[in-house]
Motif scaffolding. Structure first.
Motif, PDB file in Angstrom:
ATOM      1  N   TYR A   1      15.468   9.708 -11.830  1.00  0.00           N
ATOM      2  CA  TYR A   1      15.691   8.278 -11.613  1.00  0.00           C
ATOM      3  C   TYR A   1      14.356   7.554 -11.735  1.00  0.00           C
ATOM      4  CZ  TYR A   1      15.283  10.773  -7.128  1.00  0.00           C
ATOM      5  OH  TYR A   1      14.943  11.653  -6.146  1.00  0.00           O
ATOM      6  N   PRO A   2      14.402   6.261 -12.012  1.00  0.00           N
ATOM      7  CA  PRO A   2      13.155   5.530 -12.284  1.00  0.00           C
ATOM      8  C   PRO A   2      12.392   5.162 -11.011  1.00  0.00           C
ATOM      9  CG  PRO A   2      15.026   4.049 -12.470  1.00  0.00           C
ATOM     10  CD  PRO A   2      15.601   5.424 -12.242  1.00  0.00           C
ATOM     11  N   LEU A   3      11.111   4.977 -11.185  1.00  0.00           N
ATOM     12  CA  LEU A   3      10.250   4.388 -10.162  1.00  0.00           C
ATOM     13  C   LEU A   3       9.932   2.983 -10.643  1.00  0.00           C
ATOM     14  CD1 LEU A   3       8.562   4.973  -7.544  1.00  0.00           C
ATOM     15  CD2 LEU A   3       6.654   5.543  -9.065  1.00  0.00           C
ATOM     16  N   HIS A   4      10.321   1.973  -9.881  1.00  0.00           N
ATOM     17  CA  HIS A   4      10.151   0.584 -10.300  1.00  0.00           C
ATOM     18  C   HIS A   4       8.735   0.116  -9.945  1.00  0.00           C
ATOM     19  CE1 HIS A   4      14.432   0.253 -11.206  1.00  0.00           C
ATOM     20  NE2 HIS A   4      14.653   0.869 -10.058  1.00  0.00           N
ATOM     21  N   THR A   5       7.957  -0.230 -10.957  1.00  0.00           N
ATOM     22  CA  THR A   5       6.562  -0.638 -10.762  1.00  0.00           C
ATOM     23  C   THR A   5       6.301  -1.966 -11.472  1.00  0.00           C
ATOM     24  OG1 THR A   5       5.915   0.704 -12.675  1.00  0.00           O
ATOM     25  CG2 THR A   5       5.739   1.745 -10.519  1.00  0.00           C
TER      26      THR A   5
ATOM     27  N   PRO B   1       1.034  -3.459 -10.513  1.00  0.00           N
ATOM     28  CA  PRO B   1       0.261  -2.221 -10.342  1.00  0.00           C
ATOM     29  C   PRO B   1       0.330  -1.637  -8.936  1.00  0.00           C
ATOM     30  CG  PRO B   1      -1.006  -3.838 -11.583  1.00  0.00           C
ATOM     31  CD  PRO B   1       0.217  -4.550 -11.085  1.00  0.00           C
ATOM     32  N   GLU B   2       0.623  -2.464  -7.932  1.00  0.00           N
ATOM     33  CA  GLU B   2       0.618  -1.975  -6.554  1.00  0.00           C
ATOM     34  C   GLU B   2       2.008  -1.661  -6.020  1.00  0.00           C
ATOM     35  OE1 GLU B   2      -1.559  -5.154  -4.586  1.00  0.00           O
ATOM     36  OE2 GLU B   2      -3.309  -3.854  -4.525  1.00  0.00           O
ATOM     37  N   THR B   3       3.045  -1.961  -6.792  1.00  0.00           N
ATOM     38  CA  THR B   3       4.420  -1.771  -6.345  1.00  0.00           C
ATOM     39  C   THR B   3       4.974  -0.440  -6.852  1.00  0.00           C
ATOM     40  OG1 THR B   3       4.784  -4.162  -6.431  1.00  0.00           O
ATOM     41  CG2 THR B   3       6.742  -2.770  -6.342  1.00  0.00           C
ATOM     42  N   ALA B   4       5.685   0.281  -5.963  1.00  0.00           N
ATOM     43  CA  ALA B   4       6.337   1.535  -6.358  1.00  0.00           C
ATOM     44  C   ALA B   4       7.595   1.698  -5.510  1.00  0.00           C
ATOM     45  CB  ALA B   4       5.398   2.721  -6.173  1.00  0.00           C
ATOM     46  N   GLU B   5       8.734   1.268  -6.060  1.00  0.00           N
ATOM     47  CA  GLU B   5       9.991   1.251  -5.313  1.00  0.00           C
ATOM     48  C   GLU B   5      11.085   2.001  -6.073  1.00  0.00           C
ATOM     49  OE1 GLU B   5       9.885  -3.059  -3.054  1.00  0.00           O
ATOM     50  OE2 GLU B   5      10.702  -2.973  -5.092  1.00  0.00           O
TER      51      GLU B   5
ATOM     52  N   THR C   1       8.153   3.488  -1.640  1.00  0.00           N
ATOM     53  CA  THR C   1       7.699   4.880  -1.654  1.00  0.00           C
ATOM     54  C   THR C   1       6.257   5.021  -1.170  1.00  0.00           C
ATOM     55  OG1 THR C   1       6.761   4.884  -3.898  1.00  0.00           O
ATOM     56  CG2 THR C   1       9.166   5.192  -3.691  1.00  0.00           C
ATOM     57  N   TRP C   2       5.850   6.286  -1.035  1.00  0.00           N
ATOM     58  CA  TRP C   2       4.477   6.599  -0.625  1.00  0.00           C
ATOM     59  C   TRP C   2       3.449   5.994  -1.578  1.00  0.00           C
ATOM     60  CZ3 TRP C   2       1.281   9.060  -4.037  1.00  0.00           C
ATOM     61  CH2 TRP C   2       1.884   9.716  -5.116  1.00  0.00           C
ATOM     62  N   ALA C   3       3.810   5.811  -2.848  1.00  0.00           N
ATOM     63  CA  ALA C   3       2.857   5.355  -3.861  1.00  0.00           C
ATOM     64  C   ALA C   3       2.649   3.843  -3.854  1.00  0.00           C
ATOM     65  CB  ALA C   3       3.328   5.801  -5.250  1.00  0.00           C
ATOM     66  N   ASP C   4       3.403   3.124  -3.028  1.00  0.00           N
ATOM     67  CA  ASP C   4       3.297   1.660  -2.984  1.00  0.00           C
ATOM     68  C   ASP C   4       2.040   1.252  -2.206  1.00  0.00           C
ATOM     69  OD1 ASP C   4       5.584  -0.798  -3.303  1.00  0.00           O
ATOM     70  OD2 ASP C   4       3.915  -1.174  -1.921  1.00  0.00           O
ATOM     71  N   ASN C   5       1.205   0.412  -2.821  1.00  0.00           N
ATOM     72  CA  ASN C   5      -0.088   0.041  -2.227  1.00  0.00           C
ATOM     73  C   ASN C   5      -0.146  -1.411  -1.763  1.00  0.00           C
ATOM     74  OD1 ASN C   5      -1.875   2.209  -2.009  1.00  0.00           O
ATOM     75  ND2 ASN C   5      -2.320   2.184  -4.195  1.00  0.00           N
ATOM     76  N   ARG C   6       0.978  -2.110  -1.708  1.00  0.00           N
ATOM     77  CA  ARG C   6       0.938  -3.535  -1.385  1.00  0.00           C
ATOM     78  C   ARG C   6       0.455  -3.822   0.036  1.00  0.00           C
ATOM     79  NH1 ARG C   6       6.872  -5.180  -3.025  1.00  0.00           N
ATOM     80  NH2 ARG C   6       7.166  -2.985  -2.453  1.00  0.00           N
ATOM     81  N   SER C   7       0.514  -2.842   0.898  1.00  0.00           N
ATOM     82  CA  SER C   7       0.104  -3.052   2.293  1.00  0.00           C
ATOM     83  C   SER C   7      -1.368  -2.732   2.536  1.00  0.00           C
ATOM     84  CB  SER C   7       0.964  -2.184   3.218  1.00  0.00           C
ATOM     85  OG  SER C   7       0.800  -0.807   2.910  1.00  0.00           O
ATOM     86  N   SER C   8      -2.135  -2.522   1.462  1.00  0.00           N
ATOM     87  CA  SER C   8      -3.523  -2.047   1.616  1.00  0.00           C
ATOM     88  C   SER C   8      -4.386  -2.983   2.461  1.00  0.00           C
ATOM     89  CB  SER C   8      -4.168  -1.839   0.238  1.00  0.00           C
ATOM     90  OG  SER C   8      -4.173  -3.043  -0.506  1.00  0.00           O
ATOM     91  N   ASP C   9      -4.106  -4.302   2.419  1.00  0.00           N
ATOM     92  CA  ASP C   9      -4.928  -5.245   3.195  1.00  0.00           C
ATOM     93  C   ASP C   9      -4.751  -5.084   4.696  1.00  0.00           C
ATOM     94  OD1 ASP C   9      -5.890  -6.288   0.849  1.00  0.00           O
ATOM     95  OD2 ASP C   9      -4.568  -8.026   0.826  1.00  0.00           O
ATOM     96  N   TYR C  10      -3.715  -4.356   5.120  1.00  0.00           N
ATOM     97  CA  TYR C  10      -3.437  -4.226   6.548  1.00  0.00           C
ATOM     98  C   TYR C  10      -4.052  -2.964   7.162  1.00  0.00           C
ATOM     99  CZ  TYR C  10      -0.515  -8.252   6.016  1.00  0.00           C
ATOM    100  OH  TYR C  10      -0.097  -9.536   5.761  1.00  0.00           O
ATOM    101  N   VAL C  11      -4.667  -2.137   6.321  1.00  0.00           N
ATOM    102  CA  VAL C  11      -5.296  -0.910   6.823  1.00  0.00           C
ATOM    103  C   VAL C  11      -6.463  -1.246   7.751  1.00  0.00           C
ATOM    104  CG1 VAL C  11      -6.646   1.111   6.162  1.00  0.00           C
ATOM    105  CG2 VAL C  11      -4.572   0.525   4.887  1.00  0.00           C
TER     106      VAL C  11
END
Length: 510
Positions: free
Chosen positions: A30-34, A37-41, A96-106
């Motif tokens: 099945y596909p990974l929707h990207t 560049p930071e989205t992986a759903e 998914t684990w590969a989604d980076n959109r939350s990086s500013d909250y680290v």
């Protein structure tokens, strides 16, 4: 027995007999929707249908009856988040684990909420992959999702709810959320406060050996199973891969390189790292897996092939060979160490050991004397040296390993296997394991229903097909370069942030 592995790119179902021999395998991609560049759903309903299809067809291909199936046991990718309403309908895709959109909250969680203390209790590093960080980001960006009747679940929880109407999460998947107290085996209240959710909005934690029965008749008929067929909730793919390659005894380390990669070892208690470099996830309440995942595994080799090796790909076609084999043959003409050329493979940021989503790849030491073959070898060495740097962090906690069990697509290559032995200065064993996470799932299931007394019985099911010893001269060449390889990313930490900011601006413009 059926082992089901719900992965990032596909779901696989494998039918095994009592000896651990695979009778059939069926996979559904099945596909990974990207879209950015930071989205992986992914679409959770698409994955649910893939699970049904894989189970049904694995039974058909094994030419057996549903009456012959003792149980179905599950493995699943970690760190996914789906928001569902009171009827269980998805309000978001599976993030998914590969989604980076939350990086500013680290940084916010680390600095404002004592994120390191949360890590020490929960075992999941503070990183965009973590559901804790994802939920803090969602709460800020889409607060309307956080109604009291909504639940926040993973893809495996979604599958079990739609099959059985129960919200349960195994200790293993829960321990990868960043919100599960490892010592108490319950939700961590401080982490939930940071995430903005209550324990009522999460599933009920259960042991990985939990048995669920009462499959609805419609699903039983569709799958070709009995209504009373036991379903074992199971664990995460990473910890089950260790079990499936017989890397559960003290001193044995499992190394996997697929698209990404990981190094893991089993301990008898939860262990976290004062420096925050490694994860700790549950296999059972008596078996814990510690280690580190890397973003940049085989995908870097594919990038090299696609972007820089068009002539080699054409050569491979003419010769009827795999392009990867041609590239490794070219790399083998260069001495270990690539004549002083280093490659840091952080093309997709990096998890362990840096835990820095802003990290970027680079060649270091490039000179006029270097040719294409040096760069090819340096890329392959960089992937392995990065994994070795994770092992060094692990060794501080558990000591030097006695053996490395290595799996993944790279294990087909003699060149890569020997490079691994040389860089790690360890004996490397390639187990004869068919879909290690699926095999791990059925061994866990056998343990759960009482067919076996110990998880160590897996050793009767896993043979070995290759063994490699390190080459002393190659090992010395890598030992000279490793300190520099490890030191450079630390020196570039601020620069990674600068270049990442510039790249994000360019992406928005384009």
């Amino acid at each position: 027995m059926i082992g089901v592995d719900i992965g990032t790119t596909s779901t696989k179902a494998v039918v095994f007999n009592q000896k651990g021999e695979a009778l059939s395998r069926y996979g559904v991609e099945y596909p990974l929707h990207t879209p950015t560049p930071e989205t992986a759903e992914q679409d959770p309903d698409e994955i649910f249908q893939a699970v049904l299809t894989a189970i049904k067809n694995s039974i058909l291909e094994a030419s057996i009856s549903g009456h012959d199936i003792k149980f179905v046991s599950f493995s699943s990718a970690m760190h996914s988040v789906i928001v569902v309403d009171r009827e269980g309908k998805p309000l978001t895709r599976s993030i998914t684990w590969a989604d980076n959109r939350s990086s500013d909250y680290v940084d916010e969680i680390l600095k404002k909420h004592d994120g390191h203390s949360i890590y020490l209790r929960t075992g999941t590093p503070i990183h965009p992959m973590s559901p804790l960080v994802k939920l803090a980001w969602l709460k800020a960006k889409q607060p309307e999702l956080f109604k009291s009747e909504h639940k926040f679940i993973s893809i495996k929880e979604y599958i079990f709810y739609h099959l059985f109407g129960q919200y349960v999460v195994d200790y293993s998947i829960a321990s990868a959320t960043g919100m599960f107290h490892l010592g108490k085996l319950e939700w961590d209240m401080e982490a939930l406060r940071v995430a903005g959710v209550t324990k009522e909005q999460l599933s009920t934690p259960v042991p990985t050996t939990e048995i669920v029965t009462g499959l609805p008749t419609t699903y039983a008929m569709e799958l070709g199973l009995l209504v009373e067929t036991p379903f074992i909730v199971g664990a995460s793919d990473g910890v089950l891969s260790n079990l499936g390659v017989n890397a559960i005894e003290p001193g044995v380390v499992a190394l996997t390189i697929g698209t990404s990669g990981a190094i893991r070892a089993v301990t008898d208690r939860p262990i976290t790292d004062p420096k925050g470099r490694i994860f700790c996830y549950a296999l059972t309440d008596k078996h814990w897996v510690i280690g580190g995942p890397v973003n940049n595994g085989g995908m870097i080799f594919r990038w090299l092939r696609d972007e820089f090796a068009s002539s080699e790909v054409e050569t491979a076609k003419r010769l009827g060979k795999d392009p990867y084999d041609v590239l490794t043959e070219i790399a083998s003409t260069v001495a270990p160490g690539s004549n002083g050329l280093l490659f840091h493979p952080y093309l997709a940021g990096e998890r362990a050991p840096l835990w820095n989503a802003n990290a970027r790849g680079s060649f270091f030491g490039l000179g006029m004397h270097h040719k294409k073959e040096h760069m090819i070898r340096a890329v392959l060495e960089g992937i392995m040296m990065n994994l070795y740097s994770v092992l060094l962090a692990l060794e501080e906690l558990i000591g030097t390993p006695t053996r490395i069990q290595a799996t993944g697509g790279f294990a087909r290559s003699i060149f890569w296997r020997q490079m691994l032995a040389d860089i790690f200065d360890q004996e490397v064993v390639i187990p004869e394991s068919f879909e290690s996470s699926c095999l791990g799932a059925i061994v866990l299931g056998m343990y759960g229903i009482g067919d076996i007394e110990s998880l160590s019985d897996v050793q009767e099911m896993v043979g070995s097909i290759h063994t490699h010893q390190p080459n002393h001269d190659a090992m010395l060449a890598y030992r000279e370069l490793m300190p520099l390889f490890i030191r450079l990313p630390r020196l570039l930490e601020k620069e990674y942030e600068v270049i990442s900011t510039i790249q994000k601006k360019v992406e928005k413009i384009t």
